[in-house]
Scaffold this active site. Sequence first.
Site, PDB file in Angstrom:
ATOM      1  N   HIS A  26    -105.521  82.316 -12.455  1.00 23.19           N
ATOM      2  CA  HIS A  26    -105.105  80.910 -12.515  1.00 23.19           C
ATOM      3  C   HIS A  26    -105.024  80.394 -13.953  1.00 23.19           C
ATOM      4  O   HIS A  26    -104.385  79.375 -14.193  1.00 23.19           O
ATOM      5  CB  HIS A  26    -105.992  80.033 -11.628  1.00 23.19           C
TER       6      HIS A  26
ATOM      7  N   LYS B 153    -101.995  77.437 -16.145  1.00 26.29           N
ATOM      8  CA  LYS B 153    -102.331  76.192 -16.842  1.00 26.29           C
ATOM      9  C   LYS B 153    -101.172  75.749 -17.735  1.00 26.29           C
ATOM     10  O   LYS B 153    -100.522  76.570 -18.376  1.00 26.29           O
ATOM     11  CB  LYS B 153    -103.607  76.379 -17.678  1.00 26.29           C
TER      12      LYS B 153
ATOM     13  N   ARG C  62    -111.267  83.737  10.963  1.00 27.34           N
ATOM     14  CA  ARG C  62    -111.839  84.130  12.261  1.00 27.34           C
ATOM     15  C   ARG C  62    -112.298  82.924  13.081  1.00 27.34           C
ATOM     16  O   ARG C  62    -112.247  82.942  14.302  1.00 27.34           O
ATOM     17  CB  ARG C  62    -113.026  85.069  12.052  1.00 27.34           C
TER      18      ARG C  62
ATOM     19  N   LYS D  87    -108.395  87.089  -7.495  1.00 25.15           N
ATOM     20  CA  LYS D  87    -109.359  87.908  -8.219  1.00 25.15           C
ATOM     21  C   LYS D  87    -110.668  87.938  -7.430  1.00 25.15           C
ATOM     22  O   LYS D  87    -110.888  87.028  -6.640  1.00 25.15           O
ATOM     23  CB  LYS D  87    -109.557  87.363  -9.621  1.00 25.15           C
TER      24      LYS D  87
ATOM     25  N   GLU E 157    -118.604  77.473 -20.307  1.00 21.73           N
ATOM     26  CA  GLU E 157    -118.902  76.692 -19.105  1.00 21.73           C
ATOM     27  C   GLU E 157    -120.300  76.098 -19.227  1.00 21.73           C
ATOM     28  O   GLU E 157    -121.175  76.708 -19.854  1.00 21.73           O
ATOM     29  CB  GLU E 157    -118.856  77.589 -17.864  1.00 21.73           C
TER      30      GLU E 157
ATOM     31  N   LYS F 266    -121.868  81.114 -19.466  1.00 25.12           N
ATOM     32  CA  LYS F 266    -122.304  80.021 -18.584  1.00 25.12           C
ATOM     33  C   LYS F 266    -123.477  79.298 -19.223  1.00 25.12           C
ATOM     34  O   LYS F 266    -124.167  79.844 -20.071  1.00 25.12           O
ATOM     35  CB  LYS F 266    -122.719  80.588 -17.233  1.00 25.12           C
TER      36      LYS F 266
ATOM     37  N   ASP G 187    -116.049  89.264 -14.791  1.00 26.27           N
ATOM     38  CA  ASP G 187    -115.642  88.015 -14.152  1.00 26.27           C
ATOM     39  C   ASP G 187    -114.680  87.206 -15.026  1.00 26.27           C
ATOM     40  O   ASP G 187    -113.820  86.501 -14.507  1.00 26.27           O
ATOM     41  CB  ASP G 187    -116.891  87.174 -13.843  1.00 26.27           C
TER      42      ASP G 187
ATOM     43  N   HIS H 247    -109.248  86.645 -17.442  1.00 27.68           N
ATOM     44  CA  HIS H 247    -108.795  85.412 -18.098  1.00 27.68           C
ATOM     45  C   HIS H 247    -108.665  85.565 -19.619  1.00 27.68           C
ATOM     46  O   HIS H 247    -107.638  85.220 -20.213  1.00 27.68           O
ATOM     47  CB  HIS H 247    -109.759  84.255 -17.821  1.00 27.68           C
TER      48      HIS H 247
HETATM   49  P1  NAP Z   1    -115.352  82.154   1.227  1.00 25.01           P
HETATM   50  O1  NAP Z   1    -115.699  80.729   1.025  1.00 25.01           O
HETATM   51  O2  NAP Z   1    -116.427  83.123   1.597  1.00 25.01           O
HETATM   52  O3  NAP Z   1    -114.216  82.195   2.341  1.00 25.01           O
HETATM   53  C1  NAP Z   1    -113.780  83.385   2.925  1.00 25.01           C
HETATM   54  C2  NAP Z   1    -112.716  83.082   3.959  1.00 25.01           C
HETATM   55  O4  NAP Z   1    -112.331  84.304   4.580  1.00 25.01           O
HETATM   56  C3  NAP Z   1    -113.196  82.166   5.080  1.00 25.01           C
HETATM   57  O5  NAP Z   1    -112.128  81.322   5.471  1.00 25.01           O
HETATM   58  C4  NAP Z   1    -113.510  83.145   6.201  1.00 25.01           C
HETATM   59  O6  NAP Z   1    -113.402  82.455   7.415  1.00 25.01           O
HETATM   60  C5  NAP Z   1    -112.401  84.165   5.994  1.00 25.01           C
HETATM   61  N1  NAP Z   1    -112.714  85.489   6.547  1.00 25.01           N
HETATM   62  C6  NAP Z   1    -113.824  86.213   6.343  1.00 25.01           C
HETATM   63  N2  NAP Z   1    -113.751  87.370   7.023  1.00 25.01           N
HETATM   64  C7  NAP Z   1    -112.553  87.361   7.669  1.00 25.01           C
HETATM   65  C8  NAP Z   1    -111.906  88.268   8.530  1.00 25.01           C
HETATM   66  N3  NAP Z   1    -112.458  89.436   8.897  1.00 25.01           N
HETATM   67  N4  NAP Z   1    -110.683  87.942   9.006  1.00 25.01           N
HETATM   68  C9  NAP Z   1    -110.087  86.772   8.653  1.00 25.01           C
HETATM   69  N5  NAP Z   1    -110.669  85.872   7.841  1.00 25.01           N
HETATM   70  C10 NAP Z   1    -111.892  86.163   7.356  1.00 25.01           C
HETATM   71  O7  NAP Z   1    -114.635  82.784  -0.047  1.00 25.01           O
HETATM   72  P2  NAP Z   1    -113.818  82.002  -1.182  1.00 25.01           P
HETATM   73  O8  NAP Z   1    -114.768  81.523  -2.200  1.00 25.01           O
HETATM   74  O9  NAP Z   1    -112.880  81.043  -0.543  1.00 25.01           O
HETATM   75  O10 NAP Z   1    -113.022  83.203  -1.861  1.00 25.01           O
HETATM   76  C11 NAP Z   1    -111.876  83.815  -1.277  1.00 25.01           C
HETATM   77  C12 NAP Z   1    -111.308  84.822  -2.271  1.00 25.01           C
HETATM   78  O11 NAP Z   1    -110.923  84.136  -3.447  1.00 25.01           O
HETATM   79  C13 NAP Z   1    -112.309  85.896  -2.728  1.00 25.01           C
HETATM   80  O12 NAP Z   1    -111.606  87.070  -2.993  1.00 25.01           O
HETATM   81  C14 NAP Z   1    -112.844  85.318  -4.027  1.00 25.01           C
HETATM   82  O13 NAP Z   1    -113.312  86.323  -4.882  1.00 25.01           O
HETATM   83  C15 NAP Z   1    -111.604  84.670  -4.571  1.00 25.01           C
HETATM   84  N6  NAP Z   1    -111.853  83.592  -5.524  1.00 25.01           N
HETATM   85  C16 NAP Z   1    -112.580  82.497  -5.162  1.00 25.01           C
HETATM   86  C17 NAP Z   1    -112.775  81.473  -6.064  1.00 25.01           C
HETATM   87  C18 NAP Z   1    -113.530  80.236  -5.695  1.00 25.01           C
HETATM   88  O14 NAP Z   1    -113.616  79.330  -6.521  1.00 25.01           O
HETATM   89  N7  NAP Z   1    -114.059  80.129  -4.505  1.00 25.01           N
HETATM   90  C19 NAP Z   1    -112.247  81.570  -7.356  1.00 25.01           C
HETATM   91  C20 NAP Z   1    -111.503  82.696  -7.701  1.00 25.01           C
HETATM   92  C21 NAP Z   1    -111.309  83.693  -6.767  1.00 25.01           C
HETATM   93  P3  NAP Z   1    -114.094  82.973   8.776  1.00 25.01           P
HETATM   94  O15 NAP Z   1    -115.525  83.255   8.472  1.00 25.01           O
HETATM   95  O16 NAP Z   1    -113.869  81.842   9.716  1.00 25.01           O
HETATM   96  O17 NAP Z   1    -113.344  84.187   9.175  1.00 25.01           O
END
Ligand code: NAP
Length: 484
Positions: free
Chosen positions: A178, A182, A51, A148, A216, A331, A235, A240
């Site tokens: 992921h 590996k 966004r 996930k 972890e 953890k 989680d 995993h």
């Molecule tokens: P995050 O940091 O909260 O990022 C969310 C992203 O979605 C941001 O780029 C946000 O940008 C965008 N977004 C939010 N609402 C939106 C909308 N209505 N339209 C379009 N874009 C939108 O989350 P994240 O940690 O990257 O995680 C993303 C996904 O990966 C989740 O499902 C999470 O469970 C999964 N995941 C994350 C990790 C990790 O290490 N972070 C690991 C495994 C899985 P804007 O606010 O600019 O829209």
Amino acid sequence: MVSRVIPVEPFDLVIFGATGDLARRKILPGLFRRFCSGQMPEEARILGAARSEMDTAGFRQLVAEAVAEFGGGRHCEDGTLEQFLEIVDYEAVDAMGDGGWEALKGHLRDGFVRAFYFSVAPSLFGALAERLRTFGLADDDSRVVVEKPFGHDLESAKALNATLRQHFAEDQIYRIDHYLGKETVQNLMAVRFGNMLFEPLWNAQYVDHIQITVAETVDVGGRGGYYDKSGAMRDMVQNHLMQLLCLIAMEPPARFEPDSVRDEKLKVIRALDPVDYHHIVRGQYDADDNQPGYRVHVENPRSTTESFVAMKCHISNWRWAGTPFYLRTGKKLRGRTSEIAVVFKDAPHSIFDSESGRHRNVLSIRLQPNEGMTLDVTIKEPGPGGMRLVDVPLDMSFAEALGPEAEEVPDAYERLIMDVIRGNQTLFMRGDEVEAAWAWTDPIIAGWQSRGEVPKPYDAGTAGPEDALMLMHRDGRRWREIRV
Ligand code: NAP
């Protein structure tokens, strides 16, 4: 630049959530490393979408910073980052609204592989899938990649599957775990099915038990809000650890191809017995002298969510009847270790005197740190003093065995994204696998809730609650050490 990589077809990859944590830490740096390795064709295009309003230069700046912070390729030549940034662009799009979609579509080219990475909250998957179709960005050849957590329980996973399947066929949906990307996990399949040595012994007759540990050292960090509704079972175990269990326990697939492998994994999940609640230990890390405990981290003073689980499982089939599988994850533990250990049985009769001690072969498959494998074999301790036996590891550390090539082993995300472009779903979870895994974990979680069970506290920097050690001790076994 390291060669020997086979370039993938040219593609358009749209990353929804491109400004988020996962994109910055894993996806964008991973794509850059593949670019450095020469695997990504020059005609490839990467489009960020979220966004936030941002122009092309702003997004390129974000990508450059992500690469600088989270690691570029070790052998990248000067100027490669600038070349990579040339193929990167951005469009502001709201998954829940209609603005920006036509502009995004304008970036996409005919005749190229088209993939859409949903790196956003799962609550947006349905809206994204629908708009990709409504605005004509996706067709029957396009691929969608989803992160996930894939559901919170069986019901929500089924709903998510149903939503995605309204718009895409199963062979277009790439559910990422992921751990499957590996190097060692794939090597596990190579070792099992590429050698004559192990597979004849890979069953209850020769294997005493199998341990899977994912330990972890970190706390829940900034993810407290999400984690407290999830816990270690949802989680880590449901995805995993169960995926690792499947790869260890499955029958040899007829071919190394997606549905052959995933059919065999599904059979393992379906053969898992329900877990006796006496065979599960839940834990929650405590405060120590300097650090706050779990409940402070998640800002919930009465939280009964587990940050640790240890359990004993049984697989009811011919191969594994009678061989327990011990799983453990948590953890704030002593070390950061992911390991699968196949502990073989004692030799049927020892020709050595009792002072030579008890010796067992153990095949240890390390996922982190230092991906590799070790096989403990028993030999004579060198020197005088009679026949004293000692276990020594035959170490197959990839970094040592393969030299500089191993240093360039792609990270799990890199490999998996390239597999999406290749159209290879072998290392992605199929919808029925995910549902079967929830069908197994749901009753465990429901049992905790109905019994009002509270997790056992454990000190940070340990191997978890004492009861987890007892789970093994009662069976005359012990956990392998969690290395610091
Ligand atoms: P995050 O940091 O909260 O990022 C969310 C992203 O979605 C941001 O780029 C946000 O940008 C965008 N977004 C939010 N609402 C939106 C909308 N209505 N339209 C379009 N874009 C939108 O989350 P994240 O940690 O990257 O995680 C993303 C996904 O990966 C989740 O499902 C999470 O469970 C999964 N995941 C994350 C990790 C990790 O290490 N972070 C690991 C495994 C899985 P804007 O606010 O600019 O829209």
